[in-house]
Design a protein around this motif. Structure first.
Motif, short mmCIF file in Angstrom:
data_model
loop_
_atom_site.label_atom_id
_atom_site.label_comp_id
_atom_site.label_asym_id
_atom_site.label_seq_id
_atom_site.Cartn_x
_atom_site.Cartn_y
_atom_site.Cartn_z
N ASN A 271 -2.98 87.93 29.74
CA ASN A 271 -3.78 89.15 29.71
C ASN A 271 -4.96 88.99 30.66
OD1 ASN A 271 -5.09 91.50 29.12
ND2 ASN A 271 -5.31 91.11 26.92
N ASP B 250 -6.56 91.43 32.12
CA ASP B 250 -7.50 92.54 32.08
C ASP B 250 -7.47 93.21 30.70
OD1 ASP B 250 -9.11 94.71 32.44
OD2 ASP B 250 -7.83 95.71 33.93
N PRO B 251 -8.28 92.72 29.76
CA PRO B 251 -8.27 93.31 28.41
C PRO B 251 -8.65 94.79 28.41
CG PRO B 251 -9.36 91.18 28.40
CD PRO B 251 -9.14 91.54 29.84
N ASN C 82 -7.37 97.15 29.97
CA ASN C 82 -6.22 98.06 30.05
C ASN C 82 -5.28 97.90 28.84
OD1 ASN C 82 -4.66 95.76 30.50
ND2 ASN C 82 -4.53 96.06 32.72
N ASP C 83 -5.69 97.15 27.84
CA ASP C 83 -4.81 96.92 26.69
C ASP C 83 -4.46 98.23 25.98
OD1 ASP C 83 -5.12 94.31 27.37
OD2 ASP C 83 -6.01 93.66 25.46
N GLY D 37 -0.72 92.86 25.36
CA GLY D 37 -1.82 93.03 26.32
C GLY D 37 -1.65 92.33 27.66
N GLY D 38 -0.56 91.57 27.83
CA GLY D 38 -0.32 90.93 29.14
C GLY D 38 -0.23 91.99 30.23
N ASP D 39 -0.49 91.58 31.47
CA ASP D 39 -0.50 92.57 32.56
C ASP D 39 -0.29 91.91 33.92
OD1 ASP D 39 -3.04 91.40 33.02
OD2 ASP D 39 -3.96 92.83 31.63
N ARG E 125 -0.85 100.17 31.30
CA ARG E 125 -1.28 99.02 30.49
C ARG E 125 -0.97 97.70 31.20
NH1 ARG E 125 1.68 101.75 25.44
NH2 ARG E 125 3.08 102.15 27.20
CA CA Z 1 -4.28 93.75 29.45
#
Ligand code: CA
Length: 614
Positions: A136, A138-139, A141-142, A161-163, A211
């Protein structure tokens, strides 16, 4: 914002507000196209209220509208364009007219990407990761306004939440590990109420799920990967869409998807395609039934659907410069359409890599889809590569069962002996596991000694290895506990994780040992040309012992698997003399041990040796 961006923003505003009344064009797909494509025709799907009753012309040099196609839904218009090879990049002005009504749309024609393909071959190892579960970065954009499912890391089937930023932040880790390519599970918009994390229910085929980031973020990720010498495989699905796809609210035509009075599931028996005795009912349900309730089955027999899907694939290749496609559920769509799709993609971009997921237990059924194979019914898939499930499934039992005529290491021997079915088996994508299979470590009883035999096998036999994320730290995953269990978060990908496995020094015990072993082997393989291009010769397994050679005119690597639980074995020259001719000693690359005399040496129980012969 630089000048180009400002110009683009103004152009977009002009496009959006070029009409003064309520009439507007809501979507045009593909959203842009390219000059100098080998195929000059392009079909635009135009969506907007009653757009089907408009006429369209192009006001742009070397681009003209050839035909308009309407469906029974007046809100769609399919515009066929001819883009001559002389056409220059720019905004193609499309003028839509109906009586006195007039709409304009500036359609971007972009410069053809000079070089898009690097291809994949047996010199590669492809790291498969699920973007929601890797890191993750960038939290913020979760959770995104308008996206139905919110983050919930405590739910194995929820979004974690991974991105894309998380992937981008760890490219150095992957390069260091020794892989040469990344395959990302799908990351396009999945605006579904649940199970959106896996990505296989796409609701917009031209948009990265916010996300995970933006289309621009994906382009940056591809550039960064390329800059570090890593290639990128994108996961695509022609068989189905997500039930939340915008089409489902206003289908282009009744036959856009396969529709039934009641929910009708595919029977998943993809053998109906080549089975000479298949009933028509079974074959019909196989192709036309839905993969799941939330996955409407596209009708690829509709030429408009075929063109849409084909152009969609070409767009992602040309716009982002990806290096390969992994096509999901390859046997589920109409098979002749998929064959034309694969041909069009590889005609447009020669050397482009596509691996079709063909999930069968049997070699013959798998080989039906293989590269260059012309089947007895005349079918030719045009696929550059296929997934080799039979070999993968062999690894799941070969190391844990007793040696017999058909079991134990004989599974490898018997599977590979059927390679005559494939015109080029060295193109097969091979793997210990993936996002749909039990994790290899769990499947084989969480034994590091078995992993230390299986990885050498998969990295030295024929084919293009694919490596599932977390295998390097022997992550566990039990299919009987649901697919979410196979797709756990990579430790350290989230701020506050108790362990950060991205930093080797943090590891201990079996994880550390597995990581060190994996990294060493992957980096050795990366430089070993004879493994990339050499021939294969194997000897009949006996007494839990399997021996094979990868060789060319100058080099030879001897691989020995001793699957006995307790007994060492003595390797003597006599049996392997035809492959040992000209060699007297060797270096075992896992331990670094020099073998001074190859006429006779010992291999310990439950051990693999990889010997570079000298
Ligand atoms: Ca994220």
């Amino acid at each position: 914002m630089n000048r180009v961006c400002i110009f683009q923003a103004i152009t977009l505003l002009m496009t959006a507000f070029s009409s003064t009344d309520a009439q507007k064009i809501e979507r045009i797909e593909p959203p842009s196209w390219f000059t100098e494509m080998k195929e000059p025709s392009l079909q635009l799907m135009v969506y907007g209220k009653e757009i089907g009753s408009f006429n369209v012309v192009a006001d742009y040099p070397d681009v003209r509208v050839t035909t308009l196609i309407k469906t029974e839904n007046p809100n769609y218009l399919f515009v066929n364009l001819d883009i001559s090879p002389q056409a220059h990049p720019g905004n193609v002005r499309l003028i839509f007219t109906r009586g006195k009504q007039n709409l304009t749309y500036d359609y971007p024609l972009l410069t053809h990407p000079a070089e898009v393909t690097r291809g994949f071959d047996a010199s590669d190892v492809i790291y498969l990761l699920m973007p929601d579960r890797f890191a993750n970065g960038d939290p913020s954009n979760d959770n995104i306004e308008g996206m139905i499912e919110k983050v919930n890391r405590s739910n194995p089937n929820g979004r974690h939440g991974g991105d894309l930023k998380g992937i981008s932040d760890h490219i150095d880790y992957l390069k260091d590990l020794g892989v040469t390519g990344l395959w990302l599970n799908p990351f396009l918009e999945n605006n579904q109420p649940s199970f959106s994390y896996h990505g296989y229910s796409i609701t917009d085929l031209y948009r990265v799920d916010p996300r995970y980031g933006s289309n621009a973020d994906f382009k940056n990720l591809v550039s960064k990967a390329h800059g570090m010498g890593l290639k990128l495989v994108m996961d695509m699905i022609c068989n189905h869409i997500g039930s939340g796809h915008w089409w489902m609210k206003d289908l282009p035509s009744g036959d856009w998807i396969h529709q039934f009075d009641d929910f009708t599931r595919t029977n998943y028996r993809a053998s109906t395609y080549m089975d000479p005795y298949s009933s028509e009912r079974d074959a019909y349900l196989m192709e036309k039934g839905w993969f799941d309730r939330t996955m409407p089955d596209l009708n690829q027999s509709n030429p408009l659907v075929e063109t849409y899907l084909t152009q969609n694939s070409l767009w992602w290749i040309a716009y982002f410069g990806i290096d390969g496609i992994r096509m999901d559920t390859y046997p589920y769509p109409e098979k002749n359409m998929m064959s034309r799709w694969a041909k069009r993609v590889t005609d447009e971009f020669p050397g482009f890599f596509i691996v079709g997921e063909v999930w069968y237990q049997q070699e013959a059924l798998t080989a039906y889809w293989a590269y260059d194979r012309i089947n007895s019914d005349g079918y030719r898939s045009n696929l550059p590569s296929i997934t080799d499930f039979p070999l993968s499934l062999a690894t799941h039992s070969a190391f844990t069962e007793s040696d017999s005529w058909t079991d134990g290491l004989a599974r490898f021997y018997l599977t590979l002996s059927q390679d005559f079915l494939y015109p080029d088996p060295f193109r097969n994508v091979i793997f210990l596991d993936n996002h749909d299979l039990p994790r290899f470590f769990t499947q084989t009883g969480m034994r590091l000694d078995i992993y230390r035999m299986a990885l050498p096998f998969i990295l030295t036999t024929r084919g293009i290895p694919q490596f599932y994320y977390g295998t390097e730290i022997v992550m566990e995953g039990d299919k009987s506990r649901g697919d979410g269990n196979l797709r756990k978060d990579f430790p350290g990908g989230w701020a506050g994780d108790s362990k950060n496995a991205f930093i080797g020094e943090n590891l201990e015990g079996v994880q550390k040992e597995a990581y060190t072993f994996t990294k060493k082997l992957l980096n050795w393989r990366k430089e070993s040309e004879v493994i990339h291009t050499g021939k294969l010769k194997h000897f009949i397994p006996e007494n839990n012992l399997y021996v094979y050679f990868r060789y060319n005119n100058n080099e030879s690597v001897m691989v020995i698997l001793n699957n006995s639980e307790k007994e060492s074995r003595t390797i003597t020259r006599e049996k392997y003399s035809e492959s040992l001719k000209g060699f007297t000693k060797g270096v075992e690359i896992i331990t670094g041990t020099e073998i001074e005399d190859i006429t006779s040496f010992i291999i310990s129980p439950k051990t693999a040796m990889i010997i570079e012969l000298k």
